[in-house]
Design an enzyme around this catalytic site. Structure first.
Site, PDB file in Angstrom:
ATOM      1  N   ASN A   1       7.913  -1.476   8.585  1.00 10.55           N
ATOM      2  CA  ASN A   1       7.533  -2.589   7.715  1.00 10.55           C
ATOM      3  C   ASN A   1       6.149  -3.152   8.030  1.00 10.55           C
ATOM      4  O   ASN A   1       5.510  -3.741   7.164  1.00 10.55           O
ATOM      5  CB  ASN A   1       8.579  -3.706   7.835  1.00 10.55           C
ATOM      6  CG  ASN A   1       8.102  -5.002   7.217  1.00 10.55           C
ATOM      7  OD1 ASN A   1       8.052  -5.137   6.005  1.00 10.55           O
ATOM      8  ND2 ASN A   1       7.721  -5.964   8.049  1.00 10.55           N
TER       9      ASN A   1
ATOM     10  N   SER B   1       4.941  -0.628  -1.404  1.00 10.59           N
ATOM     11  CA  SER B   1       4.588  -1.801  -2.201  1.00 10.59           C
ATOM     12  C   SER B   1       4.478  -1.354  -3.647  1.00 10.59           C
ATOM     13  O   SER B   1       4.158  -0.191  -3.919  1.00 10.59           O
ATOM     14  CB  SER B   1       3.244  -2.372  -1.746  1.00 10.59           C
ATOM     15  OG  SER B   1       2.712  -3.243  -2.739  1.00 10.59           O
TER      16      SER B   1
ATOM     17  N   TYR C   1      -5.204  -0.594   0.343  1.00 14.80           N
ATOM     18  CA  TYR C   1      -3.770  -0.917   0.453  1.00 14.80           C
ATOM     19  C   TYR C   1      -2.925   0.009  -0.422  1.00 14.80           C
ATOM     20  O   TYR C   1      -1.891   0.522   0.011  1.00 14.80           O
ATOM     21  CB  TYR C   1      -3.557  -2.376   0.052  1.00 14.80           C
ATOM     22  CG  TYR C   1      -2.168  -2.907   0.295  1.00 14.80           C
ATOM     23  CD1 TYR C   1      -1.733  -3.188   1.579  1.00 14.80           C
ATOM     24  CD2 TYR C   1      -1.300  -3.157  -0.765  1.00 14.80           C
ATOM     25  CE1 TYR C   1      -0.460  -3.692   1.808  1.00 14.80           C
ATOM     26  CE2 TYR C   1      -0.026  -3.661  -0.557  1.00 14.80           C
ATOM     27  CZ  TYR C   1       0.380  -3.934   0.734  1.00 14.80           C
ATOM     28  OH  TYR C   1       1.643  -4.439   0.955  1.00 14.80           O
TER      29      TYR C   1
ATOM     30  N   SER D   1      -2.713   3.364   1.128  1.00 13.47           N
ATOM     31  CA  SER D   1      -1.797   3.385   2.282  1.00 13.47           C
ATOM     32  C   SER D   1      -0.342   3.385   1.830  1.00 13.47           C
ATOM     33  O   SER D   1       0.503   4.096   2.395  1.00 13.47           O
ATOM     34  CB  SER D   1      -2.077   2.195   3.213  1.00 13.47           C
ATOM     35  OG  SER D   1      -1.656   0.969   2.641  1.00 13.47           O
TER      36      SER D   1
END
Lengths: 152, 233
Positions: free
Chosen positions: B79, B129, B141, B144
């Protein structure tokens, strides 16, 4: 077609045969995802190279085509290749979102293991020359490896 | 004793995942870079046996600190993550690499660092996400988190049949990170969510717990978007 090419040697040869000429950063850009790296550090370096050429293209407002392996997208060629390929697919969508207002297309080609480099060049040229109403933010799969498999 | 590892457990979604996992596992290894991990560990101790590991997962030493703390692992929840947002034209290379190293390199190194320690059966859940579908201002982001989806697929193939691996992709979730978003921007973001609200960390944790449970024993290599339908609008 004058383009900035971040490609392995064999693909570069195929693109040159298809009429692509090497150009400095700021021209329409074709960037291949790193593959076959031995460890995370090398993979990160390869992805950083992709970041650099993508940033140059974004600053210049140039169209971009990323190339990934269709097998890697599906996780079938090891973790490092999979991480790089799916990472580049996601980054291409983000860059497409950032360049959408300018009408600049950003797309991703997923090539099967037997996709000829010249076929990739034809598709890359088509996508690089796209305008505001043409595809952007798309993952275009060549060779049909994805049929019946996990998408996105 | 069934052990679960949760990284990024000091606060937010990770802390809630650890609380939820304490219902199903006897021993929790909670990992975070932040010293506030100790407070979280104290809270969790009334629910399960807890081993806190304060570690930087971008280093070999950090990975070793986690892997050496367990003999057998039934669940790993990757996480821990960071954001350093900017449009690509303004994004610094240092910020690009930092986000990739924490959000993608660490889950890879931890998953493979646990080789030989997986219980039968075991489960890995990687927290991605909704940004993996693309999100303005998050080139690093989204790369990733997209990479985390690919890692999950590769782990699902490579570690089967002993270990299942999946990804959970949260949408806008009510954590401390949201407090930094200007209220007018936040309102517009919520308006775009079909369910009309942010997700609660517990709603992410419930999906993670399900993926770590026998109830999902035939699910592997998948990504589940937990975002109130925002991926459709």
């Amino acid at each position: 077609m004058r383009s900035h090419l971040l490609l392995p040697v064999d693909l570069r040869d195929a693109f040159v045969q298809s009429g692509f000429e090497e150009a400095p950063p700021g021209h329409p850009t074709v960037a291949a995802c790193p593959t076959g790296q031995p460890d995370w550090s090398s993979t990160l370096d390869g992805l950083t190279a992709v970041y650099r050429v993508a940033k140059d293209a974004a600053i210049a407002g140039s169209s971009v085509v990323f190339i990934v392996s269709a097998d890697a997208v599906l996780g079938r060629s090891g973790p490092l290749d999979a991480m790089a390929a799916t990472g580049v697919v996601s980054a291409s969508r983000t860059l497409a979102a950032e360049m959408r207002k300018q009408g600049v297309p950003v797309n991703c080609l997923a090539a099967a293991a037997d996709t000829p480099g010249t076929t990739l060049a034809v598709w890359a040229k088509r996508l690089l020359e796209g305008g505001p109403t043409d595809p952007t933010g798309e993952l275009i799969q060549l060779g049909g490896v994805q049929i019946g498999k996990a998408l996105s | 004793m069934r052990t679960a590892i949760v990284t990024g457990a000091a606060r937010g979604i990770g802390k809630e995942i650890a609380v939820r996992m304490a219902r199903d596992f006897d021993h929790l290894v909670v990992v975070d870079l932040s010293p506030t991990l100790a407070d979280t560990a104290l809270e969790l101790e009334r629910l399960a046996t807890v081993t806190p590991v304060q570690a930087d997962l971008t280093t070999e030493e950090g990975i070793a600190a986690v892997t050496s703390s367990v003999d057998s692992v039934a669940a790993l929840v990757n996480n821990a993550g960071i954001t350093r947002d900017a449009r690509l034209v303004n994004m610094e290379e240092e910020d690009f690499r930092a986000v990739l190293d924490v959000n993608l390199g660490a889950p890879f190194r931890l998953a493979y660092g646990l080789a030989g320690k997986w219980a039968r059966p075991a489960a890995i859940v990687n927290i991605a996400s909704r940004a993996y579908l693309g999100n303005f201002g998050q080139f690093n982001y989204s790369m990733s988190k997209g990479g985390v989806v690919g890692l999950s697929r590769a782990l699902a193939i490579g570690l089967a049949p002993q270990v299942r691996a999946n990804a959970v992709a949260p949408g806008l979730t009510a954590t401390e990170m949201v407090e930094t978003i200007p209220s007018d921007v936040l309102s517009r973001m919520i308006e775009a969510i079909p369910l009309g609200r942010m997700g609660e960390p517990s709603e992410i944790a419930d999906v993670v717990a399900w993926l770590c449970s026998p109830e999902s024993s035939y699910v592997t290599g998948q990504v589940i978007v937990v975002g109130g339908g925002r991926s459709l609008t």
